[in-house]
Design an enzyme around this catalytic site. Structure first.
Site, PDB file in Angstrom:
ATOM      1  N   ASP A  26       0.788  -1.252   0.000  1.00 58.60           N
ATOM      2  CA  ASP A  26       0.000   0.000   0.000  1.00 58.60           C
ATOM      3  C   ASP A  26       0.816   1.296   0.000  1.00 58.60           C
ATOM      4  OD1 ASP A  26      -1.900  -1.945   0.203  1.00 58.60           O
ATOM      5  OD2 ASP A  26      -2.785  -1.252   2.064  1.00 58.60           O
ATOM      6  N   LYS A  39      -6.639  -4.949  -3.163  1.00 56.36           N
ATOM      7  CA  LYS A  39      -7.229  -5.683  -2.034  1.00 56.36           C
ATOM      8  C   LYS A  39      -8.291  -4.824  -1.337  1.00 56.36           C
ATOM      9  CE  LYS A  39      -3.502  -4.477   1.209  1.00 56.36           C
ATOM     10  NZ  LYS A  39      -4.283  -3.598   2.061  1.00 56.36           N
ATOM     11  N   CYS A  97      -2.168  -2.596   7.618  1.00 57.89           N
ATOM     12  CA  CYS A  97      -2.157  -3.496   6.458  1.00 57.89           C
ATOM     13  C   CYS A  97      -0.904  -4.371   6.386  1.00 57.89           C
ATOM     14  CB  CYS A  97      -2.344  -2.696   5.185  1.00 57.89           C
ATOM     15  SG  CYS A  97      -4.028  -2.048   5.048  1.00 57.89           S
TER      16      CYS A  97
END
Ligand code: C5J
Length: 227
Positions: A29, A134, A167
């Site tokens: 990310d 995701k 994450c």
């Protein structure tokens, strides 16, 4: 004869051994939505400038990993434009300035295809690298990533990315449960909360490496060079 591709990387709680041909670098990310003002991270009230510190080390590692010809996986936390993969519990949580799907300065927050949802230029994916969209915090939820890694013969995962305790940690724990040996690089991961980063690194390697290892990118680079 010893496998010439085997790396023995100094790490905690003990050395991390992997063959880079069976190891993926997973960058979680590194998106404008988390790294830059005007995105999801800032709408939640965070100082996003804290995350910039890890970009140079991650760039150096990425360049070396590419040179070795090993697998690179990038992830993006992202939702379909109709938000059909964003549960109300996620969208309605808390009191952010802008919610997932709202229009912001970099386009719709955390929505696929929007400028803010792209990976920052410094770490932009190259052709042939995997980009996993995701809908959850973890890279294995609703993505098919495990099957793809299995088909490719990957057994070890080296993690960097943001944010450490959300994450990154979720993805690492999901990976651990699926049987991957996981190394989290402390200078390639960052949090909006420095104390959460420290705590996550400690949690990962505690109890004999209960969910993984922690280490420094310089030690990985040295072994990559040698092997
Ligand atoms: C968050 C992430 N912090 N990429 N996402 O919501 O860690």
């Amino acid at each position: 004869m010893q496998n010439p591709h085997l790396m023995n990387i100094p790490a905690l709680p003990f050395a991390y051994s992997c063959d880079y041909r069976h190891t993926a670098l997973v960058l979680i990310d590194f998106q404008r939505d988390f790294m830059e003002p005007g995105g999801f991270g800032e709408t939640l009230g965070n100082d996003v400038s804290l995350l910039a510190a890890i970009v140079p080390a991650t760039q150096t590692l990425l360049a070396a990993w590419r040179k070795a010809g090993a697998l690179v996986v990038h992830t993006r936390e992202s939702h379909r434009p109709d938000l059909s993969d964003c549960p109300p519990a996620k969208r309605e949580r808390g009191q952010p300035a802008l919610r997932i799907g709202d229009d912001g300065p970099m386009g719709r927050i955390l929505v696929q295809g929007e400028p803010g949802n792209q990976i920052i230029e410094a770490l932009a994916p190259e052709a042939g690298e995997w980009v996993i969209d995701k809908p959850g915090k973890g890279a294995f939820y609703a993505t098919g990533l495990h099957d793809r890694l299995q088909a490719r013969g990957i057994t070890h995962l080296v993690f960097g990315g943001v944010t450490t305790e959300v994450c990154v940690q979720t993805s690492l724990r999901e990976a651990n449960d699926r049987g991957y040996d996981c190394l989290l690089l402390e200078d390639c991961t960052e949090s909006y909360f420095p104390e959460f980063k420290v705590a996550t690194l400690a949690m990962v390697r505690a109890q004999g490496g209960i969910v993984g290892w922690t280490g420094a990118s310089a030690d990985l680079l040295a072994e990559l060079e040698r092997s």
